[in-house]
Write an enzyme that holds these catalytic residues in place. Structure first.
Site, PDB file in Angstrom:
ATOM      1  CB  SER A 168      41.696  55.194 -27.066  1.00 51.39           C
ATOM      2  OG  SER A 168      42.286  53.942 -27.317  1.00 51.39           O
ATOM      3  CD  GLN A 170      43.236  50.578 -29.477  1.00 51.74           C
ATOM      4  OE1 GLN A 170      42.558  51.266 -30.247  1.00 51.74           O
ATOM      5  NE2 GLN A 170      43.006  49.290 -29.293  1.00 51.74           N
ATOM      6  CG  ASP A 292      39.156  44.161 -24.870  1.00 45.90           C
ATOM      7  OD1 ASP A 292      38.270  44.963 -25.220  1.00 45.90           O
ATOM      8  OD2 ASP A 292      40.284  44.126 -25.394  1.00 45.90           O
TER       9      ASP A 292
END
Length: 410
Positions: A168, A170, A292
């Site tokens: 990820s 993130q 997303d």
């Protein structure tokens, strides 16, 4: 909450809510700065549970975050005593604050809810373990680290670390956000092409706005020790991700305009309008850089002519729901044709009938099913529509202002 959304024609202007992705990063950088910061925004009625989770964790780390008219006044962190962080269901909060809290404290506990304890952390926890941290807790069979909740002892140290490109983004952002607080510079090597690298670009932009020295390198990133320095005020972008449902309606012929969106924003999802133009006709769309958007893109594809192939979507199985399965099951229940692959979907256009569909506890699925309803042949009933509060609490109010037709059934 069960909501029935009826076919309708939308028109008018809606103001974009503040970007959730930008808010996480800006609030963290402000809380780590050397002086207070005013983080300003366009509208204050639309901060969802994820942003509130980050505010709660920063407050637990000793920051003061007061919401005023049009702004958060953020006073920097000053951790005292035992620290306990509750990340709610927010993956961004968890992955950003795992390393940030390890840089600020000698130890803390951290927890999460919903599907969050199931979402992968191994690569990030490996990096923390290699740089002075220990994770404490009961380790389930087949895993190398405890599931949430667990304890982390530190403090985190700087130096060089390596991450595979398929982790990820993130993880990378969390390590970068913590880096200016550390004892030495931090060098992150990326092995292969980093997925969703645009979100790391967002992190770099925010860090630079707060005076941190950070740069992208051919094979990774370098962040200098030296702390954060407040710019005094920081303005949050409008949210392209959540605006996508209304922009998709516009691509279908609805007279909708979304204000307060910056075309030069660092948000990867600003590409949504270009992608709507590629729907149908047998086209392939790689969503690895903007995952997303897939729920809305898939619904839009179901109402187009011809088939649309969505690729690079394997990571969507690890979101608030398994979004590939949720999209395929939901669109099938609504009368569309979808084939599911391990890392993508093919959606066969031709329209949406209508019917009843679950939210799968996922905010982005609620918005996608609402889009499905406006172009369907009959109403769409969404079971669990309250999930939208995770990122866009005022979504249905904005939808109705544009002429949307929805009723709470139960």
């Amino acid at each position: 909450m069960i909501v029935r959304v009826s076919p309708c024609l939308l028109s008018g202007t809606v103001q974009a809510i503040p970007s959730k992705s930008d808010a996480h990063r800006a609030l963290i950088a402000a809380a780590l700065s050397d002086a207070p910061t005013r983080v300003t925004y366009s509208r204050g009625d639309a901060f969802g549970a994820d942003v509130r989770a980050t505010i709660g964790c920063l407050s637990a780390l000793g920051a003061s975050i007061l919401q005023e008219e049009g702004a958060f006044l953020v006073r920097p962190c000053s951790p005292l005593g035992a620290v306990a962080l509750d990340c709610g269901e927010s993956g961004s909060t968890l992955r950003f604050l795992l390393p940030v809290a390890a840089a600020l404290t000698d130890g803390y506990t951290i927890t999460g809810h919903g599907r969050l304890p199931e979402r992968p952390l191994e690569g990030l926890l490996d990096a923390l373990a290699a740089h002075g941290c220990t994770v404490h807790g009961e380790v389930p069979e087949g895993r190398r680290y405890p599931k949430l909740p667990f304890m982390v002892s530190g403090p985190l140290k700087g130096g060089e670390t390596a991450l595979p490109g398929n982790v990820s983004s993130q993880f990378v952002s969390g390590l970068l956000l913590s880096a200016p607080l550390l004892d030495t510079d931090t060098r992150i090597h990326i092995d292969g092409e980093l997925q969703s690298a645009g979100y790391v670009d967002m992190t770099l932009r925010t860090m630079r706005a707060f005076g941190a020295a950070v740069e992208a390198l051919p094979d990774g990133y370098l962040a200098r020790a030296g702390g954060y320095h407040t710019p005094g005020a920081y303005r949050l972008d409008g949210d392209w991700s959540n605006a996508a449902v209304f922009l998709a309606a516009r691509s279908m012929g609805h007279a909708v305009r979304v204000s307060d969106l910056d075309a030069s924003s660092a948000q990867p999802d600003r590409c949504c309008e270009a992608l709507f133009g590629r729907i149908g006709g047998g086209n392939h769309i790689d969503v690895s850089g903007c995952p997303d958007l897939l729920p809305v893109l898939a619904v839009r594809a179901a109402m187009a002519k011809g088939e649309t192939h969505f690729d690079g979507a394997a990571r969507l199985r690890l979101k608030e729901s398994d979004r590939l399965s949720a999209i395929a099951e939901g669109l099938t229940a609504l009368g569309s044709f979808v084939s599911e692959r391990p890392d993508g979907l093919t959606v066969y256009g031709g329209g949406i009938d209508g019917g009843e569909v679950p939210s799968y506890g996922d905010h982005r699925m609620v918005m996608a099913w609402t889009l499905a309803a406006i172009g369907a042949r009959r109403p769409v009933v969404i079971d669990g529509a309250e999930a939208v509060e995770k990122s866009y609490p005022s979504f249905f109010e904005d939808f109705e202002r544009l002429g949307g037709r929805c009723d709470v059934v139960a």
